[in-house]
Design a protein around this motif. Structure first.
Motif, PDB file in Angstrom:
ATOM      1  N   GLU A   1       0.804  -1.218   0.000  1.00  0.00           N
ATOM      2  CA  GLU A   1       0.000   0.000   0.000  1.00  0.00           C
ATOM      3  C   GLU A   1       0.843   1.277   0.000  1.00  0.00           C
ATOM      4  N   VAL A   2       2.142   1.166   0.216  1.00  0.00           N
ATOM      5  CA  VAL A   2       2.983   2.365   0.243  1.00  0.00           C
ATOM      6  C   VAL A   2       3.272   2.832  -1.183  1.00  0.00           C
ATOM      7  N   PRO A   3       3.679   4.095  -1.365  1.00  0.00           N
ATOM      8  CA  PRO A   3       4.001   4.576  -2.716  1.00  0.00           C
ATOM      9  C   PRO A   3       5.160   3.793  -3.335  1.00  0.00           C
ATOM     10  N   VAL A   4       5.080   3.599  -4.659  1.00  0.00           N
ATOM     11  CA  VAL A   4       6.099   2.843  -5.391  1.00  0.00           C
ATOM     12  C   VAL A   4       6.664   3.717  -6.516  1.00  0.00           C
ATOM     13  N   LEU A   5       7.986   3.781  -6.562  1.00  0.00           N
ATOM     14  CA  LEU A   5       8.715   4.549  -7.581  1.00  0.00           C
ATOM     15  C   LEU A   5       9.214   3.620  -8.680  1.00  0.00           C
ATOM     16  N   ARG A   6       8.954   3.998  -9.940  1.00  0.00           N
ATOM     17  CA  ARG A   6       9.626   3.289 -11.037  1.00  0.00           C
ATOM     18  C   ARG A   6      10.997   3.932 -11.226  1.00  0.00           C
ATOM     19  N   LYS A   7      12.036   3.156 -10.951  1.00  0.00           N
ATOM     20  CA  LYS A   7      13.398   3.658 -11.130  1.00  0.00           C
ATOM     21  C   LYS A   7      13.970   3.050 -12.410  1.00  0.00           C
ATOM     22  N   ASP A   8      14.199   3.909 -13.374  1.00  0.00           N
ATOM     23  CA  ASP A   8      14.708   3.473 -14.666  1.00  0.00           C
ATOM     24  C   ASP A   8      15.336   4.686 -15.341  1.00  0.00           C
ATOM     25  N   PHE A   9      15.781   4.501 -16.545  1.00  0.00           N
ATOM     26  CA  PHE A   9      16.393   5.586 -17.310  1.00  0.00           C
ATOM     27  C   PHE A   9      15.345   6.054 -18.315  1.00  0.00           C
ATOM     28  N   ILE A  10      14.507   6.963 -17.863  1.00  0.00           N
ATOM     29  CA  ILE A  10      13.331   7.370 -18.639  1.00  0.00           C
ATOM     30  C   ILE A  10      13.704   8.486 -19.610  1.00  0.00           C
ATOM     31  N   ILE A  11      13.486   8.204 -20.888  1.00  0.00           N
ATOM     32  CA  ILE A  11      13.824   9.166 -21.940  1.00  0.00           C
ATOM     33  C   ILE A  11      12.653   9.389 -22.892  1.00  0.00           C
ATOM     34  N   SER A  12      11.506   8.758 -22.598  1.00  0.00           N
ATOM     35  CA  SER A  12      10.384   8.785 -23.530  1.00  0.00           C
ATOM     36  C   SER A  12       9.044   8.749 -22.790  1.00  0.00           C
ATOM     37  N   ARG A  13       8.050   9.408 -23.382  1.00  0.00           N
ATOM     38  CA  ARG A  13       6.682   9.355 -22.840  1.00  0.00           C
ATOM     39  C   ARG A  13       6.186   7.920 -22.760  1.00  0.00           C
ATOM     40  N   TYR A  14       6.624   7.090 -23.663  1.00  0.00           N
ATOM     41  CA  TYR A  14       6.232   5.680 -23.696  1.00  0.00           C
ATOM     42  C   TYR A  14       6.499   5.021 -22.342  1.00  0.00           C
ATOM     43  N   GLN A  15       7.648   5.347 -21.744  1.00  0.00           N
ATOM     44  CA  GLN A  15       8.011   4.753 -20.455  1.00  0.00           C
ATOM     45  C   GLN A  15       7.127   5.274 -19.322  1.00  0.00           C
ATOM     46  N   LEU A  16       6.635   6.503 -19.460  1.00  0.00           N
ATOM     47  CA  LEU A  16       5.700   7.034 -18.467  1.00  0.00           C
ATOM     48  C   LEU A  16       4.379   6.278 -18.525  1.00  0.00           C
ATOM     49  N   LEU A  17       3.922   5.980 -19.728  1.00  0.00           N
ATOM     50  CA  LEU A  17       2.697   5.204 -19.890  1.00  0.00           C
ATOM     51  C   LEU A  17       2.880   3.805 -19.301  1.00  0.00           C
ATOM     52  N   GLN A  18       4.034   3.201 -19.543  1.00  0.00           N
ATOM     53  CA  GLN A  18       4.323   1.893 -18.958  1.00  0.00           C
ATOM     54  C   GLN A  18       4.270   1.964 -17.430  1.00  0.00           C
ATOM     55  N   ALA A  19       4.874   3.026 -16.892  1.00  0.00           N
ATOM     56  CA  ALA A  19       4.912   3.190 -15.432  1.00  0.00           C
ATOM     57  C   ALA A  19       3.504   3.266 -14.864  1.00  0.00           C
ATOM     58  N   LYS A  20       2.650   4.044 -15.509  1.00  0.00           N
ATOM     59  CA  LYS A  20       1.275   4.191 -15.027  1.00  0.00           C
ATOM     60  C   LYS A  20       0.516   2.872 -15.133  1.00  0.00           C
ATOM     61  N   LEU A  21       0.713   2.172 -16.233  1.00  0.00           N
ATOM     62  CA  LEU A  21       0.005   0.909 -16.435  1.00  0.00           C
ATOM     63  C   LEU A  21       0.404  -0.158 -15.427  1.00  0.00           C
ATOM     64  N   THR A  22       1.654  -0.130 -14.988  1.00  0.00           N
ATOM     65  CA  THR A  22       2.122  -1.155 -14.055  1.00  0.00           C
ATOM     66  C   THR A  22       1.933  -0.735 -12.601  1.00  0.00           C
ATOM     67  N   GLY A  23       1.356   0.459 -12.380  1.00  0.00           N
ATOM     68  CA  GLY A  23       0.970   0.835 -11.031  1.00  0.00           C
ATOM     69  C   GLY A  23       1.928   1.730 -10.280  1.00  0.00           C
ATOM     70  N   ALA A  24       2.913   2.305 -10.971  1.00  0.00           N
ATOM     71  CA  ALA A  24       3.832   3.210 -10.283  1.00  0.00           C
ATOM     72  C   ALA A  24       3.091   4.456  -9.808  1.00  0.00           C
ATOM     73  N   ASP A  25       3.540   5.000  -8.692  1.00  0.00           N
ATOM     74  CA  ASP A  25       3.002   6.260  -8.177  1.00  0.00           C
ATOM     75  C   ASP A  25       3.910   7.432  -8.531  1.00  0.00           C
ATOM     76  N   ALA A  26       5.172   7.131  -8.778  1.00  0.00           N
ATOM     77  CA  ALA A  26       6.155   8.168  -9.090  1.00  0.00           C
ATOM     78  C   ALA A  26       7.183   7.597 -10.052  1.00  0.00           C
ATOM     79  N   VAL A  27       7.870   8.492 -10.750  1.00  0.00           N
ATOM     80  CA  VAL A  27       8.924   8.084 -11.673  1.00  0.00           C
ATOM     81  C   VAL A  27      10.190   8.888 -11.401  1.00  0.00           C
ATOM     82  N   LEU A  28      11.316   8.281 -11.723  1.00  0.00           N
ATOM     83  CA  LEU A  28      12.604   8.958 -11.611  1.00  0.00           C
ATOM     84  C   LEU A  28      12.960   9.570 -12.957  1.00  0.00           C
ATOM     85  N   LEU A  29      13.315  10.854 -12.946  1.00  0.00           N
ATOM     86  CA  LEU A  29      13.892  11.497 -14.128  1.00  0.00           C
ATOM     87  C   LEU A  29      15.323  11.878 -13.773  1.00  0.00           C
ATOM     88  N   ILE A  30      16.271  11.469 -14.608  1.00  0.00           N
ATOM     89  CA  ILE A  30      17.687  11.651 -14.324  1.00  0.00           C
ATOM     90  C   ILE A  30      18.229  12.785 -15.173  1.00  0.00           C
TER      91      ILE A  30
END
Length: 263
Positions: free
Chosen positions: A113-142
């Protein structure tokens, strides 16, 4: 000349994205999202309100150390972290260099139930959509992987998808990547070019960050004493993975660590 690991990771990521988009177009991901609940859990709020502030990470390997915990079960580790009072979880979803997958994130999301971060090397909107679909609450931008403009556009789009943004900086030169859509600022103590780690980097950068930013120190944190010092410097979040993952029971390692914090 030192090997630039980040350059290799981004090159591989571009190849992966080309293959993924050929298999599942971006429009298909958008259709899958249609009608799904938009709200997520707030990692920013969880860190701001927590006495512990630890973002416990699920991580099987790293480019510099190789395999850390090859056979780790994501559900067992995540549930152990939550029982031990982690404020949030970070899940590495890069497979070639870190041994993670989006399936790991999806499985963990269903179990905690706690927040989950997708930690990856995000360079595209496509990866944001993937993150949302898999249930991430936050994403890392480097910052080191993006131009300031691309960072702004991705952070803006993340907010459109109701994803919070943890912006990762390493040096003062990257401060220009900060923008209005950033929810948390992370200082990576690891140089992504060489993978050399120095926790003092968080202290060097502390006074240069926006005063109202929720601050996260990332990598190289192995002692409760370091967390006490980081809190005094204004940090509210502490992303720790290897310290726990290199043990047979990461959840117990976190529990023991928090007991030593003596809060």
């Amino acid at each position: 000349m030192k090997k630039d690991i980040l350059h290799d990771i981004i090159a591989q990521k571009q190849i992966e994205l080309t293959q993924q988009k050929a298999s599942v177009p971006e429009s298909a991901l958008e259709e899958m999202l249609d009608g799904r609940p938009a709200d997520g859990r707030s990692m920013k709020k969880a860190l701001a309100e927590s006495r512990v502030g630890i973002i416990a990470e699920f991580k099987r390997k790293s480019p510099s150390k190789g395999w850390i915990n090859r056979d780790a079960n994501p559900l067992e580790v995540a549930e152990g972290y939550v029982r031990s009072k982690a404020s949030a979880l970070s899940v590495l979803t890069d497979e070639p260099f870190f041994g993670g997958t989006l399936k790991d994130l999806a499985n963990i999301r269903k179990a905690v139930e706690v927040p989950v971060l997708r930690k990856d090397f995000i360079i595209s909107r496509y990866q944001l959509l993937q993150a949302k679909l898999t249930g991430a609450d936050a994403v890392l931008l480097i910052a080191a992987a993006l131009s300031p403009k691309d960072c702004f556009l991705l952070a803006q789009e993340a907010h459109n998808l109701n994803l919070e943004v943890l912006l990762e900086l390493h040096s003062e030169e990257e401060l220009g990547h900060y923008n209005e859509y950033v929810d948390m600022v992370g200082i990576n103590n690891r140089n992504l070019g060489t993978f050399h780690t120095d926790v003092e980097n968080s202290f060097r950068m502390a006074g240069k960050l926006p005063k109202d930013a929720v601050r996260v120190s990332e990598s190289g944190i192995s002692s409760p004493e370091t967390i006490h010092r980081l809190r005094e410097a204004g940090y509210q979040g502490f992303l720790i993975g290897e310290t726990f993952m290199k043990t047979p029971d990461p959840g117990k390692a976190l529990s023991d660590f928090i007991k030593r914090l003596d809060l």
